[in-house]
Design an enzyme around this catalytic site. Structure first.
Site, short mmCIF file in Angstrom:
data_model
loop_
_atom_site.label_atom_id
_atom_site.label_comp_id
_atom_site.label_asym_id
_atom_site.label_seq_id
_atom_site.Cartn_x
_atom_site.Cartn_y
_atom_site.Cartn_z
N LYS A 11 49.93 30.32 39.42
CA LYS A 11 50.90 31.11 40.19
C LYS A 11 50.32 31.35 41.58
O LYS A 11 49.19 31.82 41.70
CB LYS A 11 51.17 32.45 39.51
CG LYS A 11 52.10 33.37 40.31
CD LYS A 11 52.23 34.73 39.66
CE LYS A 11 50.95 35.54 39.75
NZ LYS A 11 50.61 35.90 41.14
N VAL A 97 38.73 31.21 37.36
CA VAL A 97 39.01 32.53 36.79
C VAL A 97 38.84 33.59 37.88
O VAL A 97 38.00 33.46 38.76
CB VAL A 97 38.07 32.80 35.60
CG1 VAL A 97 38.25 34.21 35.06
CG2 VAL A 97 38.33 31.77 34.50
N ALA A 98 39.67 34.65 37.82
CA ALA A 98 39.64 35.73 38.83
C ALA A 98 39.78 35.14 40.22
O ALA A 98 39.01 35.43 41.13
CB ALA A 98 38.36 36.55 38.71
N ALA A 99 40.81 34.30 40.37
CA ALA A 99 40.94 33.49 41.58
C ALA A 99 42.21 33.73 42.36
O ALA A 99 42.50 33.02 43.31
CB ALA A 99 40.86 32.01 41.20
N GLY A 100 43.04 34.71 41.96
CA GLY A 100 44.30 34.94 42.65
C GLY A 100 45.38 33.94 42.27
O GLY A 100 46.37 33.79 42.99
N LEU A 101 45.23 33.27 41.13
CA LEU A 101 46.19 32.27 40.68
C LEU A 101 46.93 32.69 39.41
O LEU A 101 47.68 31.89 38.84
CB LEU A 101 45.49 30.93 40.44
CG LEU A 101 44.93 30.24 41.69
CD1 LEU A 101 44.14 28.99 41.30
CD2 LEU A 101 46.04 29.88 42.66
N GLY A 103 45.97 32.98 36.41
CA GLY A 103 45.69 32.10 35.28
C GLY A 103 45.85 32.77 33.93
O GLY A 103 46.52 32.24 33.03
N SER A 105 47.51 35.48 33.18
CA SER A 105 48.91 35.87 32.98
C SER A 105 49.76 34.67 32.61
O SER A 105 50.64 34.75 31.74
CB SER A 105 49.45 36.53 34.25
OG SER A 105 48.75 37.72 34.54
N SER A 106 49.52 33.54 33.26
CA SER A 106 50.27 32.34 32.95
C SER A 106 49.94 31.84 31.54
O SER A 106 50.82 31.37 30.80
CB SER A 106 49.98 31.25 33.98
OG SER A 106 50.87 30.16 33.86
N ASP A 138 51.62 40.63 35.95
CA ASP A 138 52.02 39.30 36.42
C ASP A 138 52.65 38.44 35.34
O ASP A 138 53.13 37.34 35.63
CB ASP A 138 50.81 38.56 36.99
CG ASP A 138 50.52 38.92 38.43
OD1 ASP A 138 51.33 39.65 39.03
OD2 ASP A 138 49.48 38.49 38.95
#
Length: 286
Positions: A11, A97-101, A103, A105-106, A138
Site C-alpha cells: 500500500k 517491514v516497518a517501511a510505510g507500505l 505490509g 495490514s495487507s 490500515d
C-alpha cells in the site's frame, strides 16, 4: 477444499494529509492510497488446523508468528462469525517491514479475504469489515486493494478512484522508520487541529500532476529522525524523469511516478547502480 494463494500488495500513500489529533490520541488523516504490483503472498489451507508459518526474505524482521496481524484478523473474524471455518496460513514475506507500505495490514486483509472465500462470505460483509477495523487502522483499505481515499484514522474508506495504473519505482534504504516517533514529531496535542487542508485536487485528469498538489505531512518529521529518507528522495530525483517524488506513510519507503513503464524501469536500474544495497522495485500503482 484446496489451498488457495492470495496477494497482499504493498500500500502506497500517494498523499497523506494530517488534519489534527483527536482527543483519544489518534491522528485524523486524509490520504489517497494506491496498491503496487509487488507485495507479499499468503497461502491458505482450510483443511489444516489453525496456524501460521512465515517464510521469505523478510520473514525474520516480521517478528513472532503469534503476534502476526494475520492471526489477529483471524481471531477478530472468528469472534464475529459463529462456526467460522479456519485453516493454516503460510505467509511469504517479500516487502520490507516497518517501511510505510502497510505490509502487515495487507497480509491481514489477504487473510480475511481467504477466510471469507472459504466460508462463503462477501468481502463487504459487515462482519468482515468490523474484523478489519478491529485488527488495525490500515486493514480496511486493504480489503479490496484498489486506489481509494481513506479518512479518519484509516477506518473510513471511499469508493475506488478509477485512475489509470501509474508507473512507479519504490525505494527503501533498508532502515526502519519508527511510526510512533514520527507522529510524535508532528507536535500536535490531543484535540489540536493541524490547520492543514484536505487533498482537494481532482483526479480525473493527469493523476501525477494532481497528486503533486498534495503532500505527506509526516515526511519532514520522518526525515529528521531517519536521514536515509532524505537520501532516498534525493537519489530518486537524481535518477531522472520522475513526475513526482514523495515518501509513503511514515517511511522509510519512498516512491517516484513516471510517464511510462520504460522510464520507471530505467530509473530503477539507475537507483540500483547508485545504491545496490537498497530494496528497489519498478512497478505499477493502481
Amino acid at each position: 477444499m484446496t489451498a488457495t494463494l492470495w496477494r497482499a500488495p504493498a500500500k502506497v500513500n500517494l498523499t497523506l494529509h494530517i488534519l489534527g489529533r483527536r482527543e483519544d490520541g489518534f491522528h485524523e488523516l486524509d490520504s489517497i492510497v494506491a496498491f503496487a504490483g509487488v507485495g507479499d503472498r499468503l497461502r491458505f489451507d482450510p483443511d489444516a488446523p489453525l496456524g501460521l508459518d512465515v517464510m521469505g526474505p523478510t520473514a525474520v524482521a516480521a517478528g513472532p508468528n503469534t503476534d502476526n496481524l494475520v492471526l489477529r484478523a483471524t481471531r477478530a473474524l472468528a469472534e464475529r462469525v459463529s462456526g467460522l471455518r479456519l485453516g493454516r496460513f503460510t505467509l511469504f514475506k517479500h516487502l520490507p517491514v516497518a517501511a510505510g507500505l502497510g505490509g502487515g495490514s495487507s497480509d491481514a486483509a489477504a487473510g480475511l479475504r481467504a477466510l471469507a472465500d472459504a466460508n462463503g462470505l462477501a468481502t463487504d460483509d459487515p462482519r468482515v469489515a468490523e474484523a478489519a477495523r478491529a485488527t488495525g487502522a490500515d486493514v480496511p483499505v486493504c480489503l479490496e486493494p484498489r486506489a481509494r481515499r481513506m479518512e479518519g484514522i484509516g477506518d473510513r474508506v471511499g469508493a475506488p478512484l478509477g485512475f489509470p495504473p501509474l508507473p512507479a519505482v519504490l525505494v527503501n534504504p533498508r532502515v526502519a522508520s519508527p511510526t510512533p516517533s514520527v507522529f510524535a514529531g508532528l507536535g500536535l496535542a490531543r484535540g489540536q487541529s493541524s490547520g492543514q487542508a484536505r487533498f482537494s485536487e481532482p483526479l480525473d485528469g493527469e493523476p501525477a500532476q494532481a497528486l503533486a498538489g498534495g503532500r505527506n505531512d509526516m515526511q519532514a518529521s520522518a526525515e529528521r529522525l531517519t536521514p536515509a529518507i532524505s537520501e532516498a528522495l534525493a537519489v530518486l530525483a537524481d535518477a531522472g524523469a520522475a513526475r513526482l517524488v514523495r515518501m509513503s506513510g511514515s517511511g522509510a519507503t519512498c516512491f517516484a511516478l513516471y510517464g511510462d513503464r520504460h522510464e520507471a524501469a530505467r530509473a530503477a536500474r539507475r537507483v540500483l547502480a547508485m545504491r545496490p544495497e537498497w530494496w528497489v522495485r519498478a512497478t505499477w500503482l493502481r
